[in-house]
Design a protein around this motif. Structure first.
Motif, PDB file in Angstrom:
ATOM      1  N   GLN A 160      -9.070  -9.118   0.943  1.00  0.00           N
ATOM      2  CA  GLN A 160      -8.208 -10.270   1.156  1.00  0.00           C
ATOM      3  C   GLN A 160      -8.213 -11.196  -0.061  1.00  0.00           C
ATOM      4  O   GLN A 160      -7.149 -11.676  -0.487  1.00  0.00           O
ATOM      5  N   ARG A 198     -10.801 -10.610  10.557  1.00  0.00           N
ATOM      6  CA  ARG A 198     -11.278  -9.232  10.404  1.00  0.00           C
ATOM      7  C   ARG A 198     -12.203  -9.193   9.186  1.00  0.00           C
ATOM      8  O   ARG A 198     -11.996  -9.919   8.216  1.00  0.00           O
ATOM      9  N   SER A 207      -4.700 -12.509   8.749  1.00  0.00           N
ATOM     10  CA  SER A 207      -6.151 -12.324   8.617  1.00  0.00           C
ATOM     11  C   SER A 207      -6.903 -13.583   8.994  1.00  0.00           C
ATOM     12  O   SER A 207      -8.036 -13.514   9.488  1.00  0.00           O
ATOM     13  N   TRP A 249       0.043 -10.820   5.582  1.00  0.00           N
ATOM     14  CA  TRP A 249      -1.242 -10.202   5.884  1.00  0.00           C
ATOM     15  C   TRP A 249      -2.388 -11.211   5.770  1.00  0.00           C
ATOM     16  O   TRP A 249      -3.296 -11.240   6.613  1.00  0.00           O
TER      17      TRP A 249
END
Length: 216
Positions: free
Chosen positions: A128, A122, A117, A113
């Motif tokens: 994050q 995003r 990212s 992920w």
């Protein structure tokens, strides 16, 4: 939002000291400092994909073979967890399940992920960074189940109940642990800030009330 790169600053990842762009080494701890870790994204992708591929044999191949009273039995991670639970060692079974199956899987998903990212920016920087810190913290417990297996092996030999032999699964699992640790170490979290700036620019392009300076 002004980044350290735009302000002529860079962060020492060793002691978190803010250094000048001209500094090749941190004035506090002496560590080598970079604006961004070279080829961080490519190396992290390679290590994470390798760990994901090794995760399959690590769970399918037997971890160890116990020879006792003339009979031998090979156990995978999952069958070992079930056996420990059947023998009444539920806490140890839970530790092995969490450390050997659940944590590595969640860590791999988290790394994927974070890498996605960066590749596909995003505006979720807060989550994050929280995930990155969690992955780093969890990494120190990655070898916990190996220690548990070592203790079980010692108990078997101490009680002269038989012998224990390591099988390919334990090597595959150890490789998964090492690969995920290296992927975490090579991943530069500052890339998340760069990606966040790009995603914010896409939402608020130049000329709007929330103007984002251009990254060099």
């Amino acid at each position: 939002m002004n980044s350290g790169k735009l302000l002529g600053l860079k962060l020492c990842l060793g002691c978190q000291w803010v250094c000048q762009t001209k500094d090749a080494h941190c004035p506090r701890c002496g560590s080598k400092v970079h604006q961004r870790i070279k080829a961080s994204l490519a190396r992290s992708w390679a290590l994470t994909i390798t760990a994901a591929l090794l995760y399959i044999p690590a769970n399918l191949l037997p971890m160890m073979t116990v020879n006792s009273f003339g009979s031998s039995q090979s156990s995978t991670i999952m069958s070992g967890v079930i056996s420990l639970a059947n023998y009444g060692m539920l806490p140890i079974a839970l530790v092995v399940f969490v450390a050997s199956i659940l944590v590595p899987l969640l860590k791999l998903l988290g790394l994927f992920w974070l890498l996605l990212s960066v590749s596909f920016p995003r505006p979720k920087l807060k989550y994050q960074m929280q995930l990155y810190r969690l992955i780093v913290w969890v990494g120190r417990w990655s070898m916990l189940d190996i220690f548990v297996i070592a203790i079980l092996v010692a108990l078997v030999k101490f009680n002269r109940l038989g012998s224990v032999m390591a099988q390919p699964g334990i090597y595959a699992f150890s490789a998964v642990v090492v690969m995920t640790m290296l992927a975490t170490l090579t991943f530069d979290p500052r890339l998340l800030w760069d990606a966040s700036d790009l995603s914010t620019k896409a939402v608020c392009p130049e000329g709007t009330s929330r103007n984002i300076p251009h990254e060099s």
